[in-house]
Write a protein that holds these residues in place. Structure first.
Motif, PDB file in Angstrom:
ATOM      1  N   ASN A   1     -13.079  -9.836 -87.555  1.00 31.69           N
ATOM      2  CA  ASN A   1     -12.074 -10.247 -86.844  1.00 31.69           C
ATOM      3  C   ASN A   1     -10.920  -9.535 -87.634  1.00 31.69           C
ATOM      4  O   ASN A   1      -9.431 -10.380 -87.567  1.00 31.69           O
TER       5      ASN A   1
ATOM      6  N   GLY B   1      -8.886 -10.615 -82.605  1.00 26.47           N
ATOM      7  CA  GLY B   1     -10.272 -11.817 -82.030  1.00 26.47           C
ATOM      8  C   GLY B   1      -9.813 -12.906 -81.395  1.00 26.47           C
ATOM      9  O   GLY B   1      -8.446 -12.567 -81.245  1.00 26.47           O
ATOM     10  N   SER B   2      -9.699 -13.447 -82.133  1.00 23.24           N
ATOM     11  CA  SER B   2      -9.676 -15.337 -81.737  1.00 23.24           C
ATOM     12  C   SER B   2      -8.199 -15.264 -82.779  1.00 23.24           C
ATOM     13  O   SER B   2      -7.635 -16.171 -82.357  1.00 23.24           O
ATOM     14  N   TYR B   3      -7.882 -14.159 -83.415  1.00 21.41           N
ATOM     15  CA  TYR B   3      -6.616 -14.798 -84.329  1.00 21.41           C
ATOM     16  C   TYR B   3      -5.038 -13.745 -83.868  1.00 21.41           C
ATOM     17  O   TYR B   3      -4.418 -13.929 -83.997  1.00 21.41           O
ATOM     18  N   GLY B   4      -6.022 -12.923 -82.533  1.00 17.57           N
ATOM     19  CA  GLY B   4      -4.936 -12.350 -82.020  1.00 17.57           C
ATOM     20  C   GLY B   4      -4.254 -11.299 -82.400  1.00 17.57           C
ATOM     21  O   GLY B   4      -4.726 -10.534 -83.624  1.00 17.57           O
TER      22      GLY B   4
ATOM     23  N   THR C   1       1.099 -17.521 -82.908  1.00 17.19           N
ATOM     24  CA  THR C   1       1.298 -16.997 -81.755  1.00 17.19           C
ATOM     25  C   THR C   1       2.765 -17.178 -81.563  1.00 17.19           C
ATOM     26  O   THR C   1       2.899 -18.104 -79.964  1.00 17.19           O
TER      27      THR C   1
END
Length: 456
Positions: free
Chosen positions: A103, A131-134, A167
């Motif tokens: 990620n 992933g979860s980080y964008g 984000t």
């Protein structure tokens, strides 16, 4: 030279390699015996080769295919990749590739060992995140003990930039205060709505409260103007707050409650002000023309409109309205305090070009003609009055028709003259009544005498 140990080690390595070389490669050791040593690793057909060399400048690897030195260590132990003149501990002439299947992805770390405090970023890292980080490129920093760490700058794969957020929702999304020592430019070539700035406050969540303000550079149907609009969470499409609050036209006109101000300042609605020193000042001269609330004491509260004649505080005129004394108009110094109704050039304190309708008019007067009834007053004889009328066509002391037509009537003075004539007329009537009574008495006495003679 510091590179000699490297050459010795290389020679040992070459000796080992000679036992393992393939049939199509040849190792050749060259030396000029003075300041250069070279080890050639080449194919038998001499099509290409690699060369490990050392000289007074350092130690390197030369590739005949590229025609350049791929790797070089100079005398001060700077390492160069793609260059023989490295200026730093590692100098790369070309691209650097970092790849990792996670990620966090490929990363570059930049560390400064002099930054030892817990609030100092000893290490900065650049990650190709997913992933979860964008999906983004993120810049993280870490303190020495890693008590302080986190993303500081984010560029999403679709081009949004975030500061204080990973984000970002817009091309530039800043979560926190911003200081700009220079200009901020928002440019949109819109037929109606151009560049704009939006200022949000998520805490204003109640419908009707402006959780968002926008400043637009407008044109088209909105007119050439800078406009300030307010929106609540419902916004325009759901029937919420969606309204213009202030308009600055390109020609300098300012509007509140209107998007098309026709004057320098136009308000569509009520204006309220208060306090004992608050006023609106036009700046025409030193005193100017201003509209003020001159006192905050209820018994003295008044509105005053004032204008100066010579730009000073000595000669001016003001109009006051208050609940105690009503409406008043006063002049100070040599200011002209004449009031005109129906005329722009009043020649008296009140000049009215037209009719006046009043239930009652009060006129102050002095020397009211009660002196007519005092002893010693010389009452003109009727013969004298008759002569005045025949010669001049009006009563004594009264103005002629020509004078009245030319100069008008002074109401107070005319009332006094008329009262004088009424009182004189009263004296004439009293005198006449006395004569009538005297004649009656004489007639009675004459008739009584006649009756007495007849009885004899």
């Amino acid at each position: 030279m510091k590179v000699l140990p490297l050459v010795a080690i290389s020679l040992l390595a070459i000796t080992e390699l000679c036992a393992q070389q393939t049939v199509d490669q040849t190792l050749i050791l060259n030396s000029n015996g003075v300041n250069s040593t070279e080890i050639l690793m080449k194919k038998i057909d001499n099509t290409n080769y690699n060369s490990l060399f050392s000289n007074d400048y350092g130690f390197g690897i030369f590739n005949s295919n590229t025609g350049g030195t791929n790797f070089f260590i100079n005398a001060v132990e700077n390492i160069g990749i793609g260059t023989t003149t490295p200026e730093f501990k590692l100098s790369v002439m070309g691209q650097i590739f970092s790849s990792a299947g996670s990620n966090e992805g490929g990363a570059i770390w930049l560390e400064n060992t002099f930054k030892t405090g817990n609030n100092a970023a000893r290490r900065w890292a650049i990650y190709n995140m997913t992933g979860s980080y964008g999906n983004s490129l993120q810049f993280w920093n870490y303190s020495q003990d890693q008590s302080m760490y986190g993303a500081r700058f984010t560029i999403t794969d679709d081009g949004n930039v975030g500061i204080g957020t990973t984000t970002p929702l817009e091309k530039l999304d800043v979560r926190g205060n911003t200081f700009v020592n220079g200009g901020i430019i928002s440019s949109v070539a819109g037929a109606e709505i151009g560049g704009n700035i939006q200022i949000n406050n998520p805490a204003k969540a109640v419908n009707g409260a402006a959780s968002s303000w926008k400043i637009f550079n407008m044109t088209g149907a909105y007119g050439n103007s800078l406009q300030f609009w307010a929106y609540d969470n419902l916004g325009c499409t759901q029937g919420g707050l969606c309204a213009n609050r202030l308009t600055l036209m390109d020609n300098g006109n300012v509007g509140i409650g209107t998007t098309t101000p026709a004057e320098k300042f136009q308000v569509n609605g009520n204006v309220r002000w208060g306090g004992d020193t608050n006023y609106i000042y036009s700046g025409q001269d030193a005193t100017g023309v201003y509209f003020e609330q001159s006192s905050d004491v209820p018994a003295q509260n008044k509105i005053r409109l004032q204008t100066s004649r010579n730009g000073d505080h000595i000669n001016y005129t003001y109009l006051s309205v208050d609940a105690t004394n009503g409406f008043s108009f006063q002049t100070i110094g040599n200011a002209n305090g004449n009031v005109g109704i129906g005329t722009a050039n009043p020649d008296e304190k009140l000049a009215v070009n037209g009719k006046i309708h009043a239930r009652e008019v009060r006129v102050d007067a002095k020397d009211w003609p009660d002196y007519v009834f005092k002893p010693g007053y010389k009452l003109p004889t009727l013969n004298e009055i008759e002569k005045q009328i025949k010669e001049k066509g009006h009563l004594p002391d009264m103005p002629s028709a020509k004078i009245v037509e030319k100069n008008g009537l002074e109401l107070g003075e005319m009332l006094k003259l008329q009262q004088q004539k009424i009182e004189e007329l009263t004296l004439y009537m009293i005198a006449q009544q006395k004569e009538i009574n005297d004649l009656k008495q004489r007639l009675i006495e004459k008739n009584n005498n006649k009756k007495h003679e007849q009885h004899k």
